[in-house]
Design a protein around this motif. Structure first.
Motif, mmCIF file in Angstrom:
data_model
loop_
_atom_site.group_PDB
_atom_site.id
_atom_site.type_symbol
_atom_site.label_atom_id
_atom_site.label_comp_id
_atom_site.label_asym_id
_atom_site.label_seq_id
_atom_site.Cartn_x
_atom_site.Cartn_y
_atom_site.Cartn_z
ATOM 1 N N VAL A 319 0.873 -1.188 0.000
ATOM 2 C CA VAL A 319 0.000 0.000 0.000
ATOM 3 C C VAL A 319 0.906 1.233 0.000
ATOM 4 C CG1 VAL A 319 -1.673 1.306 1.355
ATOM 5 C CG2 VAL A 319 -1.871 -1.178 1.177
ATOM 6 N N ASN A 320 0.569 2.229 -0.793
ATOM 7 C CA ASN A 320 1.385 3.442 -0.870
ATOM 8 C C ASN A 320 1.308 4.216 0.450
ATOM 9 O OD1 ASN A 320 2.938 5.525 -1.800
ATOM 10 N ND2 ASN A 320 1.339 6.464 -3.052
ATOM 11 N N ASN A 321 2.489 4.518 1.029
ATOM 12 C CA ASN A 321 2.502 5.278 2.287
ATOM 13 C C ASN A 321 3.377 6.524 2.173
ATOM 14 O OD1 ASN A 321 5.073 4.262 2.274
ATOM 15 N ND2 ASN A 321 4.927 3.152 4.214
ATOM 16 N N PRO A 323 4.272 10.592 1.275
ATOM 17 C CA PRO A 323 3.525 11.826 1.595
ATOM 18 C C PRO A 323 2.467 12.183 0.554
ATOM 19 C CG PRO A 323 5.879 12.132 1.977
ATOM 20 C CD PRO A 323 5.735 10.807 1.315
ATOM 21 N N PHE A 324 2.586 11.629 -0.665
ATOM 22 C CA PHE A 324 1.609 11.920 -1.720
ATOM 23 C C PHE A 324 0.538 10.834 -1.844
ATOM 24 C CE2 PHE A 324 4.928 14.535 -4.323
ATOM 25 C CZ PHE A 324 4.894 15.517 -3.339
ATOM 26 N N ALA A 325 0.503 9.914 -0.889
ATOM 27 C CA ALA A 325 -0.437 8.779 -0.961
ATOM 28 C C ALA A 325 -1.880 9.264 -1.057
ATOM 29 C CB ALA A 325 -0.261 7.895 0.268
ATOM 30 N N GLY A 326 -2.638 8.642 -1.969
ATOM 31 C CA GLY A 326 -4.063 8.941 -2.097
ATOM 32 C C GLY A 326 -4.407 10.148 -2.929
ATOM 33 N N LYS A 327 -3.399 10.877 -3.427
ATOM 34 C CA LYS A 327 -3.681 12.110 -4.175
ATOM 35 C C LYS A 327 -4.083 11.846 -5.631
ATOM 36 C CE LYS A 327 -0.936 15.465 -1.577
ATOM 37 N NZ LYS A 327 0.128 16.495 -1.665
ATOM 38 N N GLU A 328 -3.588 10.730 -6.199
ATOM 39 C CA GLU A 328 -3.802 10.510 -7.638
ATOM 40 C C GLU A 328 -4.582 9.243 -7.953
ATOM 41 O OE1 GLU A 328 0.098 10.567 -9.327
ATOM 42 O OE2 GLU A 328 0.442 12.674 -8.868
ATOM 43 N N GLY A 329 -4.594 8.293 -7.035
ATOM 44 C CA GLY A 329 -5.214 7.004 -7.330
ATOM 45 C C GLY A 329 -6.674 6.935 -6.936
ATOM 46 N N LYS A 330 -7.406 6.035 -7.595
ATOM 47 C CA LYS A 330 -8.809 5.796 -7.274
ATOM 48 C C LYS A 330 -8.913 4.645 -6.260
ATOM 49 C CE LYS A 330 -13.171 4.565 -9.577
ATOM 50 N NZ LYS A 330 -13.771 4.097 -10.865
ATOM 51 N N TRP A 331 -8.050 3.623 -6.452
ATOM 52 C CA TRP A 331 -8.058 2.455 -5.568
ATOM 53 C C TRP A 331 -6.727 2.442 -4.803
ATOM 54 C CZ3 TRP A 331 -12.885 1.426 -6.134
ATOM 55 C CH2 TRP A 331 -13.474 1.443 -7.383
ATOM 56 N N VAL A 332 -6.790 2.685 -3.501
ATOM 57 C CA VAL A 332 -5.550 2.862 -2.735
ATOM 58 C C VAL A 332 -5.462 1.975 -1.490
ATOM 59 C CG1 VAL A 332 -5.281 5.241 -3.507
ATOM 60 C CG2 VAL A 332 -6.553 4.796 -1.418
ATOM 61 N N THR A 333 -6.558 1.342 -1.093
ATOM 62 C CA THR A 333 -6.567 0.581 0.160
ATOM 63 C C THR A 333 -6.045 -0.840 -0.036
ATOM 64 O OG1 THR A 333 -8.822 -0.198 -0.205
ATOM 65 C CG2 THR A 333 -8.559 1.893 0.988
ATOM 66 N N ALA A 334 -5.643 -1.457 1.088
ATOM 67 C CA ALA A 334 -5.119 -2.826 1.056
ATOM 68 C C ALA A 334 -6.153 -3.801 0.497
ATOM 69 C CB ALA A 334 -4.697 -3.250 2.461
ATOM 70 N N GLU A 581 15.109 0.777 -1.601
ATOM 71 C CA GLU A 581 14.249 1.730 -2.306
ATOM 72 C C GLU A 581 12.924 1.090 -2.722
ATOM 73 O OE1 GLU A 581 18.247 3.871 -4.158
ATOM 74 O OE2 GLU A 581 16.904 2.762 -5.502
ATOM 75 N N TYR A 582 11.916 1.930 -2.926
ATOM 76 C CA TYR A 582 10.621 1.519 -3.461
ATOM 77 C C TYR A 582 10.352 2.306 -4.735
ATOM 78 C CZ TYR A 582 9.120 -0.753 0.929
ATOM 79 O OH TYR A 582 8.993 -1.579 2.011
ATOM 80 N N LEU A 583 9.452 1.749 -5.539
ATOM 81 C CA LEU A 583 8.917 2.498 -6.675
ATOM 82 C C LEU A 583 7.458 2.796 -6.366
ATOM 83 C CD1 LEU A 583 9.395 3.583 -9.559
ATOM 84 C CD2 LEU A 583 8.521 1.403 -10.421
ATOM 85 N N GLU A 584 7.120 4.071 -6.324
ATOM 86 C CA GLU A 584 5.741 4.500 -6.084
ATOM 87 C C GLU A 584 5.052 4.629 -7.440
ATOM 88 O OE1 GLU A 584 3.317 8.351 -4.242
ATOM 89 O OE2 GLU A 584 5.499 8.293 -4.166
ATOM 90 N N VAL A 585 3.946 3.906 -7.604
ATOM 91 C CA VAL A 585 3.251 3.869 -8.892
ATOM 92 C C VAL A 585 1.822 4.363 -8.703
ATOM 93 C CG1 VAL A 585 2.523 2.385 -10.801
ATOM 94 C CG2 VAL A 585 4.643 1.869 -9.602
ATOM 95 N N THR A 586 1.448 5.390 -9.471
ATOM 96 C CA THR A 586 0.074 5.906 -9.446
ATOM 97 C C THR A 586 -0.406 6.057 -10.889
ATOM 98 O OG1 THR A 586 0.473 8.284 -9.657
ATOM 99 C CG2 THR A 586 0.822 7.319 -7.468
ATOM 100 N N PRO A 587 -1.698 6.325 -11.109
ATOM 101 C CA PRO A 587 -2.181 6.491 -12.487
ATOM 102 C C PRO A 587 -1.451 7.599 -13.251
ATOM 103 C CG PRO A 587 -4.027 6.224 -10.999
ATOM 104 C CD PRO A 587 -2.819 6.350 -10.139
ATOM 105 N N ASN A 588 -0.917 8.604 -12.537
ATOM 106 C CA ASN A 588 -0.294 9.746 -13.207
ATOM 107 C C ASN A 588 1.218 9.800 -13.077
ATOM 108 O OD1 ASN A 588 -2.945 10.532 -13.654
ATOM 109 N ND2 ASN A 588 -2.995 11.885 -11.879
ATOM 110 N N SER A 589 1.785 9.094 -12.099
ATOM 111 C CA SER A 589 3.208 9.288 -11.799
ATOM 112 C C SER A 589 3.923 7.981 -11.493
ATOM 113 C CB SER A 589 3.370 10.220 -10.583
ATOM 114 O OG SER A 589 2.626 11.399 -10.739
#
Length: 614
Positions: A319-321, A323-334, A581-589
């Protein structure tokens, strides 16, 4: 008693190395068979229905179609050419009676050609060789046929398999010929259709015997649920029949056949009854899996279970944690991410998912491409998540810890051969063969540990200045080599705090390395914003703005000339990742970040690691 055959049917698979023209060839066979209306618009690569398949020009999922020619029905299965989707190829071989082996008239036999041909020969199938792209100026059809013969012999083909017919085609032009001279190309593919009818055996007609239907592929439809696609090897099946399904664990379940679909062109058509030799899709079984057999309840006789390639690579989905978590995605919960991964398991039998904590899962697949396709599909559907660096899966074999080894084939300009050999050597690769092609190119063959190839493609393209071609396929498991292999050499530039990247800051730090972001990009503390020229990580203030005075104009920044930032794709980002490191993946970024965002904690951990090494 004489054996009867269904002479009106042929079942074939089209196999090849990636990008040798399978799907384009199927397009032409469909168009020239006359199954489309004259006013019907047919897209290129019609069999590649997935958006990603169209964009990348690769086939990801095996697909089937059927055409009519001279009153006979030819069932065609188009298979993936990439090694990561090889599990699909293996199962398809069980469903057909012959294969078209497509080989590029210039590139010749490649690693995946070997893989798919080996699978066909193991099933005692007799291939028809199609030398495609005969219209290329660089085509060398006669040498390519010689290469194919050598490969057949090397893979232990029997005398009958070695007597393969050859058809020379230009799929993109829709032409074919039995002659290697491009000038002899006929303006249609009639000779290929005829060769299929002449050389591919018709299936045995044993429709009067008890039913045997084995599932080789899965599909899913929200209206009818799970759909099993496979071949009827014996007997017949009708809508409404009550039948038994033998599960992989030996359990037997009874169900009623609700729908049967036949294939015609690009469409599925409902049919009432299917017979031995038919390739059909069946619904009514919610709990059906690849390799399971459907039989009559009074005659349980399951076929041997189909082999499915084991995953060789795994990564953690979280799950994305940030500081930008939840700003771009529609489905974000576990729960949403878990539901999506479980849905993927419905159709992707080469994938494995294990929950490792409340908000993370270990996802195992056949390779980087296999997993990156899943991630890309998820982000397009509106999901937001984080993923870790891919790791190879090691196995215990006869008491030894073993790792996957890849067969790597490289075509590179002569002047970069030394650099390529040196770079592969640093990744514990062993050279097997080296051949000069005589046109300024050299073909190198290696065995390389799979972990040595993680992140190598970017380095390879840099060494060969973009002119090299790298292909690889799974070879075997061998004892694990000690020590670290490959990996990124350079450290990274890490953002100090939240804010927007400024041209002023970028201009002051770009001499330290390569920048990954443009001015105006939102960043956060712990996010990776560039690559350091040296091996260590450094934290940089990329959000600092120039202090304004009454002497300096506020528009002075506009004259700053910046180097073009390096914007990485999803695959490049996955390859680039380090263990911390992690890769943060969202619909826009797509954002690279440190697992630990706090600078002081990162530095404390680094000191601990250095102390423990000493």
């Amino acid at each position: 008693m004489s054996i009867k055959y269904r002479e009106n049917i042929r079942n074939i698979a089209i196999i090849a190395h990636v990008d040798h023209g399978k799907t384009t060839l199927v397009d032409e066979l469909l168009k020239q068979s006359g199954i489309f209306r004259s006013n019907e618009h047919i897209e290129e690569r019609a069999m590649d229905s997935n958006d990603l398949e169209r964009e990348r020009g690769i086939t990801i999922l095996a697909k089937n179609t059927a055409i009519n020619y001279k009153g006979k029905r030819i069932n065609i299965l188009d298979t993936p050419g990439h090694a990561d989707f090889g599990g699909e190829v293996e199962r398809i071989m069980k469903m057909v009676d012959g294969v078209l082996l497509v080989v590029d008239a210039y590139e010749g036999t490649m690693p995946q050609t070997r893989f798919v041909l080996k699978k066909a020969l193991e099933q005692n199938l007799n291939p028809i060789v199609v030398v495609n792209k005969i219209d290329k100026d660089s085509a060398r059809p006669k040498q390519v046929v010689d290469e194919v013969i050598d490969l057949f012999i090397e893979l232990g083909a029997n005398d009958e398999q070695l007597e393969f017919p050859v058809v020379y085609t230009s799929a993109v032009n829709g032409t074919a010929s039995l002659e290697s001279d491009p000038k002899c190309q006929e303006e249609n593919m009639k000779c290929l259709y005829d060769t299929i009818l002449d050389y591919v055996p018709a299936p045995i007609d044993n429709s009067n015997e008890p039913l045997q239907f084995q599932v080789a592929l899965l599909d899913y439809n929200e209206y009818v649920g799970r759909i099993g696609i496979g071949r009827i090897f014996r007997g017949k099946m009708s809508v409404g029949d009550s039948v038994s399904l033998t599960k992989l664990n030996g359990e037997i379940k009874t169900f009623r056949v609700t729908k049967i679909f036949g294939f015609f062109g690009l469409k599925r058509e409902e049919i009432q009854t299917a017979y031995s030799g038919d390739i059909v899709a069946v619904s009514g079984m919610d709990d059906i899996n690849v390799g399971e057999t459907v039989c009559p309840s009074d005659n349980i006789d399951p076929l041997p279970v189909l082999h499915i390639d084991e995953p060789t690579l795994q990564m953690t989905f979280l799950v994305n944690n940030s500081p930008f978590a939840g700003k771009e995605g529609k489905w974000v919960t576990a729960s949403k991410i878990e539901d999506r991964l479980m849905q993927q398991l419905e159709t992707d039998v080469s994938l494995k998912v294990e929950q490792s904590s409340a908000d993370s899962w270990i996802v195992s697949g056949r390779g980087e491409l296999h997993l990156s396709i899943l991630i890309e599909n998820m982000r397009r559907e509106g999901f937001e998540l984080q993923v870790s660096k891919p790791q190879v899966i090691v196995k215990q074999i006869e008491g030894n810890l073993c790792e996957p080894i890849e067969l790597v084939q490289i075509d590179t300009p002569d002047n970069t051969v030394g650099a390529v050999i040196e770079s592969i050597g640093q990744r514990k690769g062993d050279m097997i063969d080296m051949q000069a092609n005589g046109n300024g190119q050299t073909r190198l063959t290696f065995n390389v540990p799979a972990r040595g190839l993680i992140g190598y493609r970017t380095e390879f393209m840099s060494i060969t200045k973009g002119y090299g071609i790298l292909n690889h396929t799974f070879d075997s498991y061998k004892p694990l080599q000690k020590g670290k292999i490959g990996g990124r050499r350079n450290g990274v530039l890490v953002a100090l705090e939240n804010g927007q990247a400024t041209a002023y800051s970028i201009s002051s730090i770009e001499e330290r390395g390569t920048i990954f972001v443009e001015p105006g990009t939102d960043v956060y503390g712990g996010m990776i914003v560039g690559e350091n020229n040296r091996e260590n990580d450094i934290t940089v203030n990329i959000t600092k703005a120039k202090a304004q005075t009454n002497v300096r104009s506020s528009t002075k920044d506009q004259t700053v000339t910046l180097k073009k930032p390096r914007i990485m794709t999803l695959e490049e980002s996955l390859e680039y990742l380090n263990d911390d490191e992690y890769l943060e993946v969202t619909p826009n970024s797509i954002r690279l970040r440190k697992k630990e965002l706090d600078k002081s904690i990162r530095e404390k951990n680094a000191r601990k690691a250095k102390y423990s090494e000493e």
